[in-house]
Design an enzyme around this catalytic site. Structure first.
Site, PDB file in Angstrom:
ATOM      1  N   THR A  46       0.842  -1.215   0.000  1.00 24.31           N
ATOM      2  CA  THR A  46       0.000   0.000   0.000  1.00 24.31           C
ATOM      3  C   THR A  46       0.871   1.258   0.000  1.00 24.31           C
ATOM      4  O   THR A  46       0.567   2.229  -0.693  1.00 24.31           O
ATOM      5  CB  THR A  46      -0.905  -0.001   1.255  1.00 24.31           C
ATOM      6  OG1 THR A  46      -1.652  -1.207   1.247  1.00 24.31           O
ATOM      7  CG2 THR A  46      -1.852   1.176   1.279  1.00 24.31           C
ATOM      8  N   HIS A  72       2.007   1.887  -3.439  1.00 28.11           N
ATOM      9  CA  HIS A  72       0.965   2.490  -4.286  1.00 28.11           C
ATOM     10  C   HIS A  72       0.875   3.993  -4.024  1.00 28.11           C
ATOM     11  O   HIS A  72       0.692   4.786  -4.949  1.00 28.11           O
ATOM     12  CB  HIS A  72      -0.395   1.845  -4.014  1.00 28.11           C
ATOM     13  CG  HIS A  72      -0.474   0.407  -4.426  1.00 28.11           C
ATOM     14  ND1 HIS A  72       0.191  -0.068  -5.537  1.00 28.11           N
ATOM     15  CD2 HIS A  72      -1.127  -0.646  -3.900  1.00 28.11           C
ATOM     16  CE1 HIS A  72      -0.050  -1.363  -5.651  1.00 28.11           C
ATOM     17  NE2 HIS A  72      -0.845  -1.739  -4.661  1.00 28.11           N
TER      18      HIS A  72
HETATM   19  P1  NAD Z   1       3.426  -8.115  -4.703  1.00 32.87           P
HETATM   20  O1  NAD Z   1       2.905  -7.411  -5.900  1.00 32.87           O
HETATM   21  O2  NAD Z   1       4.731  -7.721  -4.139  1.00 32.87           O
HETATM   22  O3  NAD Z   1       3.478  -9.696  -4.957  1.00 32.87           O
HETATM   23  C1  NAD Z   1       2.761 -10.335  -5.954  1.00 32.87           C
HETATM   24  C2  NAD Z   1       3.654 -11.433  -6.508  1.00 32.87           C
HETATM   25  O4  NAD Z   1       2.906 -12.185  -7.476  1.00 32.87           O
HETATM   26  C3  NAD Z   1       4.902 -10.899  -7.219  1.00 32.87           C
HETATM   27  O5  NAD Z   1       6.068 -11.483  -6.664  1.00 32.87           O
HETATM   28  C4  NAD Z   1       4.680 -11.309  -8.671  1.00 32.87           C
HETATM   29  O6  NAD Z   1       5.893 -11.629  -9.344  1.00 32.87           O
HETATM   30  C5  NAD Z   1       3.770 -12.513  -8.527  1.00 32.87           C
HETATM   31  N1  NAD Z   1       3.001 -12.854  -9.741  1.00 32.87           N
HETATM   32  C6  NAD Z   1       2.686 -12.057 -10.795  1.00 32.87           C
HETATM   33  N2  NAD Z   1       2.013 -12.760 -11.740  1.00 32.87           N
HETATM   34  C7  NAD Z   1       1.910 -14.032 -11.282  1.00 32.87           C
HETATM   35  C8  NAD Z   1       1.344 -15.225 -11.805  1.00 32.87           C
HETATM   36  N3  NAD Z   1       0.733 -15.243 -13.006  1.00 32.87           N
HETATM   37  N4  NAD Z   1       1.443 -16.355 -11.064  1.00 32.87           N
HETATM   38  C9  NAD Z   1       2.045 -16.338  -9.850  1.00 32.87           C
HETATM   39  N5  NAD Z   1       2.619 -15.231  -9.300  1.00 32.87           N
HETATM   40  C10 NAD Z   1       2.541 -14.094 -10.011  1.00 32.87           C
HETATM   41  O7  NAD Z   1       2.278  -7.951  -3.592  1.00 32.87           O
HETATM   42  P2  NAD Z   1       2.247  -8.264  -2.020  1.00 32.87           P
HETATM   43  O8  NAD Z   1       2.576  -7.022  -1.281  1.00 32.87           O
HETATM   44  O9  NAD Z   1       2.975  -9.527  -1.711  1.00 32.87           O
HETATM   45  O10 NAD Z   1       0.672  -8.484  -1.877  1.00 32.87           O
HETATM   46  C11 NAD Z   1       0.059  -9.603  -2.513  1.00 32.87           C
HETATM   47  C12 NAD Z   1      -1.358  -9.282  -2.949  1.00 32.87           C
HETATM   48  O11 NAD Z   1      -2.195  -9.109  -1.794  1.00 32.87           O
HETATM   49  C13 NAD Z   1      -1.512  -7.992  -3.747  1.00 32.87           C
HETATM   50  O12 NAD Z   1      -2.455  -8.202  -4.799  1.00 32.87           O
HETATM   51  C14 NAD Z   1      -2.084  -7.010  -2.734  1.00 32.87           C
HETATM   52  O13 NAD Z   1      -2.837  -5.986  -3.356  1.00 32.87           O
HETATM   53  C15 NAD Z   1      -2.966  -7.905  -1.926  1.00 32.87           C
HETATM   54  N6  NAD Z   1      -3.316  -7.480  -0.565  1.00 32.87           N
HETATM   55  C16 NAD Z   1      -4.561  -7.781  -0.128  1.00 32.87           C
HETATM   56  C17 NAD Z   1      -4.940  -7.445   1.158  1.00 32.87           C
HETATM   57  C18 NAD Z   1      -6.297  -7.797   1.644  1.00 32.87           C
HETATM   58  O14 NAD Z   1      -6.651  -7.393   2.759  1.00 32.87           O
HETATM   59  N7  NAD Z   1      -7.069  -8.563   0.871  1.00 32.87           N
HETATM   60  C19 NAD Z   1      -4.030  -6.796   2.015  1.00 32.87           C
HETATM   61  C20 NAD Z   1      -2.761  -6.511   1.542  1.00 32.87           C
HETATM   62  C21 NAD Z   1      -2.413  -6.851   0.250  1.00 32.87           C
END
Ligand code: NAD
Ligand code: ZN
EC number: 1.1.1.103
Length: 350
Positions: A44, A47
């Site tokens: 976050t 972003h």
């Molecule tokens: P990040 O973007 O650092 O990690 C995402 C990972 O997914 C990256 O390492 C990327 O290389 C990988 N990826 C991309 N395409 C892929 C594919 N086709 N197959 C497998 N892996 C793939 O994000 P983060 O900080 O680790 O957060 C993970 C997710 O959780 C994000 O989407 C974020 O927005 C979300 N999130 C949700 C909540 C919630 O409360 N629901 C809270 C925090 C973050």
């Protein structure tokens, strides 16, 4: 004369942030002032740094960034009874109203009036920060501050992994970003086997292995569904945990999970996703959980106990440690490039 401190501030509605000198704030009624011992960067924050569409719609500069924190109480505001100078705390970053329909059903994690520090008000990327006393979580003295700060994102991972049974269950984790890596640590500490991780970045696949993944696969070079089928002798995985926010990974995971299996979705998708609901969800009789935030306060008890158990392999996940905030731009750019696990700032050194 008011004392000054340094803070990473979103000063303008544009890319980036600035390290600025500001007054150390005074805690108001129901608040405490903490000396920030460790604070970690969350997706976050990235972003907000990048100033994406979500940030434009939500953030009102100038504002101090950051929300994941561990610190020591140095001043207590009026009316605060249960916190004292010297207490070692972390913080639940969602400030819930306690009054809405969700809150009155004890579903504080989906409070419709949630405010977040570092998002809706000043945050913790500073030498000192304000925390509402009702959001404070007391830590045992011996817990390293970087682990204590990690409890907040660990709560997301715990809610994702432990939304259903995991011990002894074959598990697919898609995405080994900071949150997916924490998810691997929780799954392994909880006895999942085998843990298969699909992640395109080689750097992060290597981190996943260090954290304890039993198998890693690059979904851009190999079909992860076939990979899972091979590893599980044709059965598919019992548990699918989506941490990537990539629509393709969601679809592959739904294919790879065994009929009747369990799915937890944490990743957030950049757009609406189209899926074959009949064949991928309904006829497979999947159990699907949407995961948001952390349960207040059940998840915090679980996270704290997991850390204290010594079974969570967090060390490989913390890839970058900075004394002070001077190199914050380097930290954010490395994270943007996907070249990090979790990044920690120790504002007062460590
Ligand atoms: P990040 O973007 O650092 O990690 C995402 C990972 O997914 C990256 O390492 C990327 O290389 C990988 N990826 C991309 N395409 C892929 C594919 N086709 N197959 C497998 N892996 C793939 O994000 P983060 O900080 O680790 O957060 C993970 C997710 O959780 C994000 O989407 C974020 O927005 C979300 N999130 C949700 C909540 C919630 O409360 N629901 C809270 C925090 C973050
Ligand atoms: Zn509420």
């Amino acid at each position: 004369m008011t004392e000054k401190m340094l803070a990473i501030m979103k000063t303008k509605p544009a890319y980036g942030a600035e390290l600025v000198e500001v007054d150390i704030p005074k805690p108001g009624p129901g608040e405490v002032l903490i000396k920030v011992l460790a604070t970690t960067i969350c997706g976050t924050d990235l972003h907000i740094y990048e100033w994406n569409d979500w940030a434009k719609s939500r953030i009102k500069p100038p504002q101090i960034m950051g929300h994941e924190v561990a610190g020591e109480v140095v001043e207590v505001g009026p009316g605060v009874k249960d916190l004292h100078v010297g207490d070692y705390i972390s913080a639940e970053t969602h400030i819930v109203c306690g009054k809405c329909y969700a809150c009155r059903h004890n579903r504080y994690h989906v409070c419709q009036n949630t405010k977040i520090f570092g998002v809706d008000m000043n945050g913790v990327f500073a030498h000192y920060a304000i925390v509402p006393a009702k959001n404070a979580w007391k830590n045992p003295k011996g817990m390293p501050p970087e682990y204590a700060a990690l409890q907040e994102p660990l709560g997301n991972a715990v809610d994702t992994v432990l939304a259903g049974p995991i011990a002894g269950r074959s598990t697919l984790i898609t995405g080994a970003g900071p949150l997916g890596l924490l998810g691997i640590a929780v799954a392994k500490a909880s006895g999942a086997y085998p843990v298969i991780v699909s992640e395109p970045s080689e750097f992060r696949r290597n981190l996943a292995k260090k954290v304890g993944a039993d198998y890693v696969v690059n979904p851009f070079e190999e079909d992860p569904v076939k990979f899972v089928t091979d590893v599980t002798d044709g059965a598919g995985v019992e548990v699918f945990l989506e941490f990537s926010g990539a629509p393709k990974a969601l679809e592959q995971g739904l294919r790879a999970v065994t009929p009747g299996g369990r799915v937890s979705l944490l990743g957030l998708y950049p757009r609406e996703v189209t899926l074959d609901f009949n064949n991928l969800i309904i006829f497979k009789a999947l159990e699907i959980h949407g995961i948001t935030g952390r349960h207040l306060w059940e998840t915090w008890y679980t996270v704290s106990s997991l850390i204290q158990s010594g079974r969570l392999n967090l060390e490989p996940i913390i890839t970058h440690r900075y004394k002070g905030f001077e190199k914050f731009e380097e930290a954010f750019e490395l994270m943007r490039a996907g070249k990090t696990g979790k990044v920690v700032f120790f504002p007062h050194g460590h």
